[in-house]
Each structure stands twice: as C-alpha cells, then as structure tokens.
Scaffold this active site. Structure first.
Site, PDB file in Angstrom:
ATOM      1  CG  ASP A   1      -2.390  -7.474 -10.517  1.00 16.41           C
ATOM      2  OD1 ASP A   1      -2.331  -6.603 -11.242  1.00 16.41           O
ATOM      3  OD2 ASP A   1      -3.660  -7.365  -9.864  1.00 16.41           O
TER       4      ASP A   1
ATOM      5  CB  SER B   1      -5.746  -1.824  -4.271  1.00 17.72           C
ATOM      6  OG  SER B   1      -4.789  -0.942  -4.890  1.00 17.72           O
TER       7      SER B   1
ATOM      8  CE  LYS C   1      -0.132   5.265  19.769  1.00 17.61           C
ATOM      9  NZ  LYS C   1       1.122   5.868  20.136  1.00 17.61           N
TER      10      LYS C   1
ATOM     11  CE  LYS D   1     -11.393   1.408  -4.649  1.00 16.15           C
ATOM     12  NZ  LYS D   1     -10.124   0.512  -5.315  1.00 16.15           N
TER      13      LYS D   1
ATOM     14  CB  CYS E   1      -0.223  -3.335   8.309  1.00  8.83           C
ATOM     15  SG  CYS E   1      -0.991  -4.827   8.668  1.00  8.83           S
TER      16      CYS E   1
ATOM     17  CB  THR F   1      -7.380   6.066   2.463  1.00 16.28           C
ATOM     18  OG1 THR F   1      -6.017   6.616   1.787  1.00 16.28           O
ATOM     19  CG2 THR F   1      -8.539   5.661   1.648  1.00 16.28           C
TER      20      THR F   1
ATOM     21  CD1 TRP G   1      -1.722  -0.330  -3.290  1.00 17.12           C
ATOM     22  CD2 TRP G   1       0.033  -1.753  -2.349  1.00 17.12           C
ATOM     23  NE1 TRP G   1      -0.615   0.421  -2.540  1.00 17.12           N
ATOM     24  CE2 TRP G   1       0.415  -0.258  -2.091  1.00 17.12           C
ATOM     25  CE3 TRP G   1       0.806  -2.647  -1.994  1.00 17.12           C
ATOM     26  CZ2 TRP G   1       1.512   0.141  -1.591  1.00 17.12           C
ATOM     27  CZ3 TRP G   1       1.742  -2.123  -1.361  1.00 17.12           C
ATOM     28  CH2 TRP G   1       2.337  -0.842  -1.143  1.00 17.12           C
TER      29      TRP G   1
ATOM     30  CG  LEU H   1     -24.542   9.309  12.001  1.00 17.23           C
ATOM     31  CD1 LEU H   1     -25.697   9.436  13.003  1.00 17.23           C
ATOM     32  CD2 LEU H   1     -23.175   9.487  12.689  1.00 17.23           C
TER      33      LEU H   1
ATOM     34  N   GLY I   1      -2.350   1.899   9.172  1.00 18.88           N
ATOM     35  CA  GLY I   1      -0.932   1.892   8.940  1.00 18.88           C
ATOM     36  C   GLY I   1      -0.246   1.407  10.379  1.00 18.88           C
TER      37      GLY I   1
ATOM     38  CD  GLU J   1       2.464   2.004   6.753  1.00 19.82           C
ATOM     39  OE1 GLU J   1       1.429   2.876   6.499  1.00 19.82           O
ATOM     40  OE2 GLU J   1       2.007   0.925   7.245  1.00 19.82           O
TER      41      GLU J   1
END
Ligand code: NAD
Length: 479
Positions: A90, A174, A452, A172, A281, A229, A148, A241, A249, A382
C-alpha cells in the site's frame, strides 16, 4: 483484490453510503484493495461508539489497561509479517524497512503502557487540615488523524499514548494508504478491547477529517500532516475549543562544518535522504555545506546516491522504493523543475526510471541540486522526496541565520569534529530536535515535535503521554 471494511464499535462495517474506493500499489500502479469511502455519517457513528466506551476504558485500573497494551505490542510482533506485507503493497516501503518498522513500532505501545503506570499515579503529599489531590485523567474521545508517509509508526505512537492514558479514539488514516491501519484492527479485535475503544474511519481528509475536527463530541485532536492541513484543522477545531497536538512539516537544515569528516558523513546523508524515499518529516531538506568542502561533498554525495539501489520494494536488496502516489511524484518533479527555473543546478537524477518493471511504478530517482538560493521555492518548501538541495556557507553566524530563515522548525543536524562548536551552533537553531554528529532524536523515550509552523505539542516520551491527559485538582478540607 481484497475487500476491506472499517472498524467501528467492535464491528467490521461498510460506509453508511455504501461507497468504496480503491487503493493502489505504488510500485506498479495496480489496484490492490477496495475500501469504504467514509463520510460524516460514519464519523458520527464512530465518535458515538468512542464516547460510549470512554467510561469503561477510562475507569479500568491502570495496571489492567497497561497489561492489555503490553499484550497488544506482543501481538503486533507476532503479526509483523502481515503488517509488513501491507506496508509494502500500500505504501511501497522496501521490505527491510517495512519489516523493521512493523516490529520496532510495537515498542511505542510498550513504552506508553509502562510509562503510563508512573504518570497516572502521582499525587501531592497530604497535610493535617486538608487533602489535595492532583488527578491526572484522560481527556475523552480523541481524533487521531495520520498522514500517509509512515502509517505503522504514526498509528502506534498516537494510539499507544491515547489508549494507555485511558482515552478512546477514532482513527483516520490517510486515504492514500489506510490498509495497514485496517489490518491492525484485526489485532485489536483479537485482543478483545471493549467495543468502541478503537474505531477506524477511512476516507478523504476533506470529509472524514473535517467532520472529526469539528465534531462537538471529540475532545482532543492529535494530528500529523502538513502545516496547511494543520492550520485548517485548528480553524475548525477552534469553534469547539478543542485541545490539539500538531506534528507538521519541516525543511530541516543539515549543516556540515569545514572540519567535518566528509567520507564518514556522505553515506549517512545519502541514506537519510533516501530513507522511505525521502517521505520523512525529519528528512534533510537543506544541505548547508561549508564552502571549503562543498564541492568535494557534492561530488561524493552524487557517487553515493548512484549506489542507492532503487527497485521493487519486495526485493531484499532494494534501498529505495517508489513515492506513494502518482500525484505525489508529480509534486516532487514540479518542485525540481521550479528549482531549476529559479536558478538551481540539477546535477543528478530527478527523472523517472524508464526500464520495466520500474516504469510502471511511481518512482523518481534521487536528485541533487546545487546553488539553491535563499528565498526560492526549493529553499522554502518541503519536497518530501529524495531531493538534495545544496547551499554553501562561509561562517557559523551565516549558517545559523540562514538555517533559521524558514517558517518550519522541526529538526536540524550539525556535523563537526569540534563538538563544542557544533553544540553552540545547534543550540541556536530554532528546531524541536537537533542531532549532532548523527545523534538519534527519535525514540519512544524522547519528546518529538517541532517549533514554529512545524507545530506544537510533543509525541513519544512522558511528555507525549501528558498531551493526552488533563489535570484536575480536588481538595478536601477537614476543619
Ligand atoms: P496531509 O496534511 O495532506 O494529510 C494528513 C492527514 O490529514 C490525512 O489523514 C488527510 O486525509 C487528513 N486531512 C487532509 N485534509 C484535511 C482537512 N481539511 N481536515 C482534516 N483532516 C484532513 O499530510 P500528508 O500529505 O498525508 O503527509 C505529509 C505531511 O506530513 C508532510 O508535511 C510531513 O512533514 C508531515 N509529517 C510530519 C511529521 C511530524 O512528526 N512532524 C511526521 C510525519 C509527517
């Protein structure tokens, strides 16, 4: 072709809408499975199941909860070959890496199971007139939204911390590579966790992810993915809240000082760049090489990258497989093209292999670009692919300023024979994890998370467990 179903309230279910979609093998573009296309209705069912399971799971004695999770980790190792198979099919992960991750990532769960026993049990000392207890408790229903790029690692680190501290969850994965997560639910089913403790909903971020982020009965979001995202989720989650943890990233500087051992570092740099086909990452996003050794380093890097065996992920000899999807390959290629248009020099790769059988998969050969200029797209963005972007520098001050000149602050690496000098530079880099001379920053015991626009909150370690808890003070007076 195998047909998968979602896992909600301890049952295997199709999407309420009955819709499905297909998963593709990145190594040859063939469809490998059909799976449910979830939407808001499925999210509602999953959140309701997690809410119903929360009192049962959160009130279970910590020792029992930890025992179950230790068993889960053991079962994961027993099941590792099956998980490995689906990581390869996959995601396109080379078999050596997939096997290592399928086994090693069980230690994320084991660590959480054990550390939670210490974390969940601390209280302040009593006095004669009053008794004050600080209670550390689970937050409630957590949405675990994962990317993913490394499904099994993301799943185990989030789920381990979430469950060990007594929360229930809706996971959840990807939409691009959900199959390992769904396979993992088979282990959970065999373990016999109370129904609803773990729920999995598959489908696109724009429907399933957003429905979770905005759901009033979701108390906490643990998100790993892109900064864009992350911002979209924060916006939606702000309406209720919700607490959130954001692992986003990076455009990580890899700094090599003039006194460094080039021959020792180059193979490390090449391996790091191509690890998981650059879809990491923490991958080196900007190579800063001191001008005295820049040309030698680049030349040796090109030779090292030519030796990386790009091939079928099922082959034990393969070092680097395809990227995860046709769309992602186009993105990587687009960034290389843009880099050249903006003045960088492409000295190696970046092309698709043309010979069969690799021509059918989503492969892109390792690339080297030099003269990447500050402010350009390749300097800022990135890539998430095996693309080395090189820059020269002449002083420590210059490299510190340039390394920090980016919206991201996830990781950094510094290499030098002079550890004091390397430490002084490393401590001024604005990043959540900085490795000197190859020091490892990612283990179950070490806090992981960026600064950041790379996010906030920590994953892994005791600090990562704390993210999934809240503190309540209870005071009893005896006057
Ligand atoms: P992505 O942001 O596109 O997707 C991540 C997850 O969010 C997926 O499950 C996706 O379906 C979902 N999603 C997408 N849009 C959504 C929305 N509007 N609302 C709610 N959910 C939504 O990221 P990706 O492309 O899957 O992963 C690559 C990114 O992840 C890179 O930026 C990488 O740096 C980052 N990443 C960070 C870390 C870290 O520890 N900091 C680790 C791994 C990956």
């Amino acid at each position: 072709m195998e047909r998968f179903r979602m896992y909600i309230d301890g049952k295997w279910v199709d999407a309420v809408s009955g819709k499905t979609y297909r998963a593709f093998n990145p190594a040859n573009g063939e469809a490998v499975a059909e799976l449910p296309l979830g939407d808001e209705a499925d999210v509602n069912a999953a959140v309701m199941a997690a809410r119903k399971a929360f009192p049962v799971w959160s009130q279970m004695p910590q020792a029992e909860r930890s025992r179950l999770l230790n068993r889960l980790a053991e079962m994961q190792r027993e099941y590792a070959e099956e998980l490995t198979k689906w990581e390869i099919l996959d995601h396109g992960t080379p078999v050596k890496l997939a096997r290592m991750q399928s086994v090693f990532s069980s230690s994320n769960i084991e660590y959480c199971a054990q550390a939670a026993r210490a974390l969940m049990g601390s209280t302040p000392p009593p006095s004669l007139n009053s008794l004050t207890c600080i209670q550390r408790e689970p937050i409630g229903v957590a949405a675990l939204i994962i990317p993913w790029n490394s499904p099994i690692l993301m799943l185990t680190s989030k789920m381990g911390a979430c469950l060990a501290t007594g929360n229930t969850c809706v996971i959840k994965p990807s939409a691009i590579d959900s199959l390992v997560t769904l396979k993992y639910a088979e282990i959970i089913e065999q373990l016999g966790l109370p129904p609803g403790v773990v729920n999995i909903v598959t489908g696109p971020g724009g429907t399933v992810g957003e429905a979770l982020a905005g759901h009033p009965d979701v108390d906490f979001i643990s998100f790993t993915g892109s900064s864009e995202t992350g911002k979209a989720i924060m916006k939606i989650a702000s309406q209720t809240l919700k607490r959130a943890q954001m692992e986003l990233g990076g455009k990580n500087p890899f700094i090599v000082l003039d006194d460094a051992d080039v021959d020792k570092i180059v193979p490390v740099a090449a391996g790091f760049l191509c690890h998981n086909t650059g879809m990491v990452c923490a991958a080196p996003g900007r190579f800063y090489i001191h001008e005295k050794i820049h040309d030698e380093f680049v030349e040796k890097m090109i030779e090292a990258l030519k030796r990386i065996r790009v091939g079928d992920p099922n082959d034990e000899a393969t070092d680097m497989g395809p990227v995860v999807s046709a769309e992602h390959r186009e993105r990587v290629e687009g960034l290389i093209k843009k880099g050249v248009e903006e003045g960088a020099k492409l000295l190696l790769g970046g092309k698709r292999p043309t010979a069969p059988p690799l021509d059918k998969g989503y492969y892109v050969m390792p690339a080297v670009l030099t003269d990447v200029q500050p402010g350009t797209t390749l300097f800022r963005e990135e890539v998430f692919g095996p693309v080395a972007c090189f820059m020269k520098f002449s002083s420590d001050e210059e490299v510190i300023a340039s390394a920090n000149d980016n919206v991201y602050g996830l990781t950094a690496s510094v290499y030098s024979r002079d550890v004091t000098r390397a430490y002084k530079i490393a401590s001024r880099i604005n990043a959540g994890a900085v490795g000197i001379n190859g020091g490892r920053t990612l283990t179950p015991e070490t806090p992981w998370g960026g600064f950041k626009e790379s996010g906030f909150g920590k994953e892994n370690s005791i600090y990562g467990l704390e993210e999934y808890t809240r503190l309540r003070v209870m005071a009893i007076g005896f006057d």
